[in-house]
Scaffold this active site. Structure first.
Site, short mmCIF file in Angstrom:
data_model
loop_
_atom_site.label_atom_id
_atom_site.label_comp_id
_atom_site.label_asym_id
_atom_site.label_seq_id
_atom_site.Cartn_x
_atom_site.Cartn_y
_atom_site.Cartn_z
N ASP A 41 -15.38 2.85 2.17
CA ASP A 41 -15.24 1.44 2.56
C ASP A 41 -16.52 0.65 2.33
OD1 ASP A 41 -12.67 2.07 3.29
OD2 ASP A 41 -13.18 2.36 5.41
N ARG A 96 0.84 -1.21 0.00
CA ARG A 96 0.00 0.00 0.00
C ARG A 96 0.87 1.26 0.00
NH1 ARG A 96 -4.88 -1.00 4.09
NH2 ARG A 96 -5.56 0.97 3.19
O1 SPQ Z 1 -6.90 0.88 8.05
P1 SPQ Z 1 -7.14 0.42 6.65
O2 SPQ Z 1 -6.46 -0.89 6.39
O3 SPQ Z 1 -6.75 1.45 5.63
O4 SPQ Z 1 -8.71 0.16 6.51
C1 SPQ Z 1 -9.76 0.65 5.65
C2 SPQ Z 1 -10.93 -0.42 5.73
O5 SPQ Z 1 -11.54 -0.78 4.74
O6 SPQ Z 1 -11.20 -0.81 6.86
C3 SPQ Z 1 -9.33 0.89 4.20
F1 SPQ Z 1 -8.93 -0.14 3.59
O7 SPQ Z 1 -10.36 1.86 6.16
C4 SPQ Z 1 -9.74 3.16 6.15
C5 SPQ Z 1 -10.52 4.09 5.24
O8 SPQ Z 1 -10.61 3.60 3.92
C6 SPQ Z 1 -9.75 3.67 7.55
C7 SPQ Z 1 -9.52 5.14 7.65
C8 SPQ Z 1 -9.21 5.75 8.96
O9 SPQ Z 1 -9.49 5.15 10.02
O10 SPQ Z 1 -8.67 6.88 8.97
C9 SPQ Z 1 -9.66 5.99 6.57
C10 SPQ Z 1 -9.92 5.49 5.20
O11 SPQ Z 1 -8.70 5.44 4.47
P2 SPQ Z 1 -8.10 6.74 3.73
O12 SPQ Z 1 -6.92 6.18 2.97
O13 SPQ Z 1 -9.18 7.23 2.84
O14 SPQ Z 1 -7.66 7.68 4.73
#
Ligand code: SPQ
Length: 431
Positions: free
Chosen positions: A317, A124
């Protein structure tokens, strides 16, 4: 390694109520901010999913005592300057949130740390935080040289910046704001569209000087953080599977209790309304700046919609399960402006399109989303979760309405955000 195959059959009806486990984003932040606060932070309804346990593990390795019991978490914070050098590599597991947010904190510590995660995390993109943090004075190296973890972070004195982010990402925004707690001068982050604002809300509750002006978050350093009691609302991203299942399975009525409905996260509710979905919000409350409600939802006849623009970060998500809704809805659904789906736990444009095609859906991938011609009956299929929890749960929902049987390969990945998912789903299925 993926090991468990979950088999799910068409359901006749769903009925009953379900209490949604704690919000993943808020659980992570409660442990992180509690660790940086003076005193003991008590967290209830903490999400005991693998991602949040990775955050606990990292902060324990940074010298913070954290008691984890089924009733509550106690984080014995040591203040902004209380972390100590880890004796080993920090392992964020599968969690992008842990990796990116902790990087902001580590950038300002007076020690060197190395941070890694599982195979998915090592793919990632981390340049999105490395660049702004470096502009603040941080020294972060991608050890594989590909802009991904493992990251070697050598703490430095930092200075505030005004960062104009090209992506609407709460993880990017939060990493910068957390580094900003330690920086000289003000830190500002302007986003193209507002991403989830749990960091701004919770940091303010812990005593930081954080303001939001439209799409800009502004942090002025110089304030200590103080321990809080945090009651974590249920996760709307987890609720989304039960809302979708109740909409699709005939004759269903489900009360989905204690759902966080923060307006930066509630896009799925707006889309369900636009698609013709029938639900009511009951028992609305606000606790520590986060709104919650119970949602009473019934089977509904859905139609296709266009989803794009500023709503995208508020439902990013949920897009895999929204695609499942669209596959069963009448007419065309277009999802655009969602290229971020490509850099999640899996490439969620590819994984969703491949899986829905396997079930007989008329769907094509686009550069920034997908186009779904809904309304065809779908059939069971073998679905590869790609170790992505959101894919496993979305296709468990699709399976409830498909003819025959669906097998989900690597179904145990729901442990990332919802360990009791299959049990809770089964409890709603009427014989
Ligand atoms: O933590 P992770 O692995 O990135 O988890 C995801 C998910 O689907 O549970 C994304 F794959 O959620 C992120 C979300 O997409 C959680 C998050 C946060 O807690 O700040 C923000 C989002 O990601 P981003 O990249 O848009 O900031």
């Amino acid at each position: 390694m993926q090991t468990t195959t979950i088999t799910i059959k068409k359901a006749k009806r769903l009925h009953g109520e379900i209490s949604i486990p704690g919000d993943k984003s808020i659980s992570h932040r409660a442990v992180m901010f509690g660790s940086l606060a003076r005193g003991t932070t008590e967290v209830t309804n903490f999400l005991q999913g693998a991602d949040c346990l990775s955050t606990i593990d990292c902060f324990r390795r940074l010298g913070i005592e954290i008691e984890n019991t089924p009733e509550r978490i106690l984080v014995h914070g040591k203040g902004l300057h209380g972390l100590t050098a880890p004796s080993d590599i920090l392992d964020a597991g599968n969690s992008g949130t842990t990796t990116r947010l902790i990087s902001g904190i580590l950038s300002a510590q007076p020690f060197v740390s190395t941070l890694t995660g599982d195979a998915s995390i090592q793919k990632r993109p981390m340049k999105r935080i490395m660049e702004p943090l470096s502009m603040m004075g941080a020294k972060i190296e991608s050890l594989s040289g590909n802009g991904c973890a493992p990251l070697k972070i050598t703490g430095q004195p930092l200075h505030g910046i005004h960062y104009h982010s090209t992506v609407a990402s709460a993880q990017v925004k939060s990493a910068i704001l957390l580094a900003g707690l330690y920086a000289e001068g003000q830190t500002m982050v302007t986003e193209p569209a507002l991403s989830r604002n749990h960091t701004e809300i919770m940091l303010k509750g812990f005593g930081a000087d954080v303001k939001s002006q439209d799409k800009t978050a502004i942090l002025t350093p110089g304030h200590d953080l103080y321990a809080q009691k945090v009651e974590v609302p249920g996760d709307i991203s987890s609720a989304a599977y039960f809302l979708s299942a109740a909409l699709l399975v005939p004759d269903s009525e489900v009360l989905v209790k204690n759902v966080g409905i923060n307006p930066t996260r509630d896009g799925i509710l707006r889309v369900i309304r636009d698609m013709g979905g029938n639900f009511e919000l009951l028992n609305e409350k606000t606790s520590a700046g986060e709104k919650t409600a119970d949602i009473l939802i019934r089977t509904s006849s859905l139609h296709g919609v266009e989803i794009g623009g500023e709503i995208i970060p508020t439902l990013i998500d949920e897009l895999p399960v929204i695609a499942v809704l669209a596959a069963y809805a009448n007419g065309r659904t277009v999802i655009r402006d969602a290229a971020e789906l490509k850099v999640k736990e899996s490439n969620r444009i590819d994984t969703v399109v491949t899986a829905l095609k396997a079930m007989g859906c008329d769907i094509v991938a686009t550069d920034d989303g997908m186009i779904i011609e809904g309304g065809r009956p779908l059939h069971g299929a073998v679905i590869d979760s790609h170790a992505d929890h959101r894919i496993a749960m979305s296709f468990a929902v699709a399976a409830l309405v498909a003819d025959g049987e669906t097998q989900i390969l690597g179904g145990e990945c729901v442990n990332i955000s919802y360990p009791a998912f299959y049990r809770d789903l089964k409890n709603l299925i009427c014989p």
